[in-house]
Design a protein around this motif. Structure first.
Motif, PDB file in Angstrom:
ATOM      1  N   VAL A  73       0.852  -1.184   0.000  1.00  6.80           N
ATOM      2  CA  VAL A  73       0.000   0.000   0.000  1.00  6.80           C
ATOM      3  C   VAL A  73       0.885   1.231   0.000  1.00  6.80           C
ATOM      4  CG1 VAL A  73      -1.788   1.294   1.236  1.00  6.80           C
ATOM      5  CG2 VAL A  73      -1.835  -1.209   1.221  1.00  6.80           C
ATOM      6  N   GLU A  74       0.559   2.197  -0.835  1.00  7.04           N
ATOM      7  CA  GLU A  74       1.332   3.426  -0.911  1.00  7.04           C
ATOM      8  C   GLU A  74       1.171   4.212   0.397  1.00  7.04           C
ATOM      9  OE1 GLU A  74       3.705   6.257  -1.572  1.00  7.04           O
ATOM     10  OE2 GLU A  74       3.477   4.728  -3.154  1.00  7.04           O
ATOM     11  N   SER A  96      -0.791   7.596   0.591  1.00  6.13           N
ATOM     12  CA  SER A  96      -2.167   7.606   0.105  1.00  6.13           C
ATOM     13  C   SER A  96      -2.944   8.781   0.688  1.00  6.13           C
ATOM     14  CB  SER A  96      -2.866   6.293   0.480  1.00  6.13           C
ATOM     15  OG  SER A  96      -2.261   5.191  -0.171  1.00  6.13           O
ATOM     16  N   ARG A  97      -3.783   9.368  -0.133  1.00  4.23           N
ATOM     17  CA  ARG A  97      -4.571  10.524   0.295  1.00  4.23           C
ATOM     18  C   ARG A  97      -5.631  10.086   1.297  1.00  4.23           C
ATOM     19  NH1 ARG A  97      -9.241  12.774  -2.376  1.00  4.23           N
ATOM     20  NH2 ARG A  97      -8.912  11.152  -3.957  1.00  4.23           N
ATOM     21  N   ASP A 111     -10.048   2.448   7.010  1.00  4.80           N
ATOM     22  CA  ASP A 111      -8.975   1.725   6.333  1.00  4.80           C
ATOM     23  C   ASP A 111      -7.680   1.792   7.121  1.00  4.80           C
ATOM     24  OD1 ASP A 111     -10.660   1.122   4.183  1.00  4.80           O
ATOM     25  OD2 ASP A 111     -10.167   2.994   3.168  1.00  4.80           O
ATOM     26  N   GLN A 112      -7.419   2.940   7.733  1.00  5.43           N
ATOM     27  CA  GLN A 112      -6.175   3.098   8.491  1.00  5.43           C
ATOM     28  C   GLN A 112      -6.082   2.072   9.615  1.00  5.43           C
ATOM     29  OE1 GLN A 112      -6.185   7.254   9.684  1.00  5.43           O
ATOM     30  NE2 GLN A 112      -4.662   7.752   8.134  1.00  5.43           N
ATOM     31  N   LYS A 160     -11.282   3.430  -4.092  1.00  5.22           N
ATOM     32  CA  LYS A 160     -10.288   4.047  -3.212  1.00  5.22           C
ATOM     33  C   LYS A 160      -8.887   3.557  -3.556  1.00  5.22           C
ATOM     34  CE  LYS A 160     -12.431   2.902   0.614  1.00  5.22           C
ATOM     35  NZ  LYS A 160     -12.681   2.742   2.063  1.00  5.22           N
ATOM     36  N   ARG A 161      -8.755   2.264  -3.846  1.00  8.05           N
ATOM     37  CA  ARG A 161      -7.431   1.742  -4.191  1.00  8.05           C
ATOM     38  C   ARG A 161      -6.907   2.383  -5.472  1.00  8.05           C
ATOM     39  NH1 ARG A 161      -9.435  -3.229  -2.006  1.00  8.05           N
ATOM     40  NH2 ARG A 161     -10.373  -3.782  -4.010  1.00  8.05           N
ATOM     41  N   ARG A 162      -7.765   2.506  -6.485  1.00 14.07           N
ATOM     42  CA  ARG A 162      -7.318   3.101  -7.746  1.00 14.07           C
ATOM     43  C   ARG A 162      -6.951   4.577  -7.569  1.00 14.07           C
ATOM     44  NH1 ARG A 162     -11.651   0.230 -10.494  1.00 14.07           N
ATOM     45  NH2 ARG A 162     -12.787   2.198 -10.634  1.00 14.07           N
ATOM     46  N   GLU A 218      -5.674   5.758  -4.928  1.00 13.91           N
ATOM     47  CA  GLU A 218      -4.635   5.816  -3.886  1.00 13.91           C
ATOM     48  C   GLU A 218      -5.125   6.666  -2.715  1.00 13.91           C
ATOM     49  OE1 GLU A 218      -0.932   7.085  -5.561  1.00 13.91           O
ATOM     50  OE2 GLU A 218      -0.557   5.147  -6.513  1.00 13.91           O
ATOM     51  N   ALA A 219      -6.320   6.309  -2.251  1.00 15.38           N
ATOM     52  CA  ALA A 219      -6.930   7.028  -1.133  1.00 15.38           C
ATOM     53  C   ALA A 219      -7.407   6.018  -0.093  1.00 15.38           C
ATOM     54  CB  ALA A 219      -8.108   7.869  -1.615  1.00 15.38           C
ATOM     55  N   ILE A 220      -7.401   6.431   1.159  1.00 17.24           N
ATOM     56  CA  ILE A 220      -7.897   5.614   2.257  1.00 17.24           C
ATOM     57  C   ILE A 220      -8.721   6.501   3.176  1.00 17.24           C
ATOM     58  CG2 ILE A 220      -5.988   3.952   2.218  1.00 17.24           C
ATOM     59  CD1 ILE A 220      -4.713   5.439   4.523  1.00 17.24           C
TER      60      ILE A 220
END
Length: 454
Positions: free
Chosen positions: A53-54, A57-58, A170-171, A160-162, A164-166
């Motif tokens: 996971v990046e 991520s935003r 998710d956290q 959300k994955r595409r 790059e957001a969580i």
């Protein structure tokens, strides 16, 4: 408290020995303080790459999260078979996605459990001459609706994955995966924090407990503080039962292996007098009877006074607000003009009436909380102005500004503006497409445009 009896702390002579001792004292004086979610966020930022996971991520706030879900629901090509407003479906998708994160469940696992539960419920003998009672039918409908929504929840996670957001859920879920699947993360955190204190433990969710247990279980010095009677976050997956299970979840290291953690009661209230505690204990009696923990009655401090509790039953909220104002004014007259008072309301809808009654007596009032701020006229005007600047189609927000105390336009002026907006929009609607259907979006007549080109 779950603690390893073999942990050695520096002796006093070592703590006070020169510069090294000063450094240790400085470190002891500055503990790391964080909420469960912010701590989970720091773990994700430091180690998310270990799960692919990046880490940059935003993070989606509530507004951005709602917007993403709204775009998904409004563009969903399949028939959900749900007779509900779009906004209701959006709220349901967000709630279900958050619940899965709080319980560390995948949509597939949740669907299997929901279908199994529905099948078991449907297989129970009918309790009425015409089949299952309405309450049972409603529960079955609710379970099936959730199953249908899980496709949307899975698509929401993929969006959300595409992007790059969580989000916050998710956290915590990612942090729990890190703690369970990557041993070096737990080893690093245990080396970093020699002692851990968990406050308000009754409000931890399943995912948070799994995260903390994977990091600090097995005998690490951990203390949890909580009150099962004050659990208020059941709606987001928290369970006061976590407090009841703490002693077995966080075991202490003993000579013969893991031992249940020690439990201590903090039952002396140091800020309340006898009468207040008598009322509190009576109100909490049903909670105490149904609790899995042996929660003692609250006791007063040795020098506590008799205290005073007053209760009144009034006809309506307006009368209640006046009674509150009378009480505060009388208290200030008795205790002095510098006395401050706090008024707690059960619902936000009472704030305005109570604040107006207090201001009518010449008192300065501060409404604490974002809800009170957003309903004040000045802030509502500011929000309306921002909405108009952002979106020319928000004629509803402009109406507040045009008809408000500053501009005070009347009905004739508003009709003139509407006619002028139609004239401005006329050329855009002429041509081959004038009979193509209703005008939408920026092609519609806008009173904001009319105001801009008077």
């Amino acid at each position: 408290a779950a603690a390893d009896a073999g942990v050695e702390l520096p002796g006093r002579d070592r703590l006070l020995d020169g510069a090294a001792g000063d450094h240790v004292l400085a470190e002891l004086a500055r503990p790391t303080v964080a909420t469960y979610n912010s701590y989970a966020a720091s773990l994700v930022a430091d180690h998310a790459l270990l799960l692919g996971v990046e880490p940059a991520s935003r993070l989606l706030g509530e507004a951005a999260r709602y917007q993403l879900a709204a775009q998904l629901v409004e563009s969903w090509p399949q028939d959900l078979g749900i007779d509900a407003a779009v906004s209701t479906v959006i709220d349901a998708v967000l709630a279900l996605a958050g619940a899965l994160s709080e319980h560390l469940l995948t949509p597939a696992a949740a669907a299997a459990s929901l279908e199994q539960l529905a099948a078991r419920l449907e297989a129970t003998p009918a309790t009425g001459p015409r089949g299952h009672l309405k309450d049972v039918v409603d529960v079955l409908d609710s379970l099936r609706t959730r199953v249908r929504l899980l496709d949307l929840v899975e698509a929401f996670a993929e969006h959300k994955r595409r992007a790059e957001a969580i989000d916050f859920g998710d956290q915590v879920a990612l942090a729990a995966r890190l703690a369970r699947e990557v041993p070096q993360v737990g080893a690093g955190e245990r080396a970093r924090f020699a002692v851990v204190l968990l406050d308000e433990y009754q409000d931890t969710s399943y995912a948070q407990v799994e995260l903390l247990h994977a990091l600090f279980g097995g005998g690490h010095p951990v203390t949890a503080v909580g009150d099962p009677h004050q659990g208020i976050y059941g709606w987001r997956g928290a369970s006061a039962g976590a407090l009841a299970r703490f002693c077995s979840t966080f075991t202490a290291a003993g000579p013969d292996g893991p031992q249940p953690a020690l439990q201590r009661h903090l039952s002396v209230s140091w800020r309340n007098d006898h009468a207040i505690l008598d009322v509190a204990n009576r109100a909490a009696a049903p909670l105490r009877e149904g609790s899995r923990l042996d929660v003692p009655r609250l006791a007063a401090r040795p020098d506590a006074g008799p205290g005073l509790v007053q209760a009144r039953v009034l006809l309506d909220r307006a009368t209640e607000a006046q009674a509150v104002a009378d009480f505060v004014v009388a208290g200030r007259a008795e205790l002095g003009e510098g006395t401050t008072a706090a008024v707690l309301c059960r619902t936000r809808s009472q704030f305005d009436e109570v604040a107006q009654a207090l201001r009518a007596r010449g008192l300065v009032v501060e409404v604490v909380g974002l809800g009170g701020l957003l309903t004040s006229p000045e802030v509502m005007d500011l929000v309306a102005a921002l909405q108009v600047v952002h979106d020319p189609a928000r004629g509803d927000a402009l109406m507040r500004l045009l008809t408000g105390a500053r501009t005070r336009l009347g009905a004739a002026d508003l009709h003139a503006l509407a006619d002028w907006a139609d004239q401005l929009a006329g050329p855009r609607r002429r041509g081959d497409e004038q009979d193509a259907g209703p005008v939408e979006g920026v092609d519609a007549a806008s009173i904001v445009d009319a105001l801009d080109r008077l």
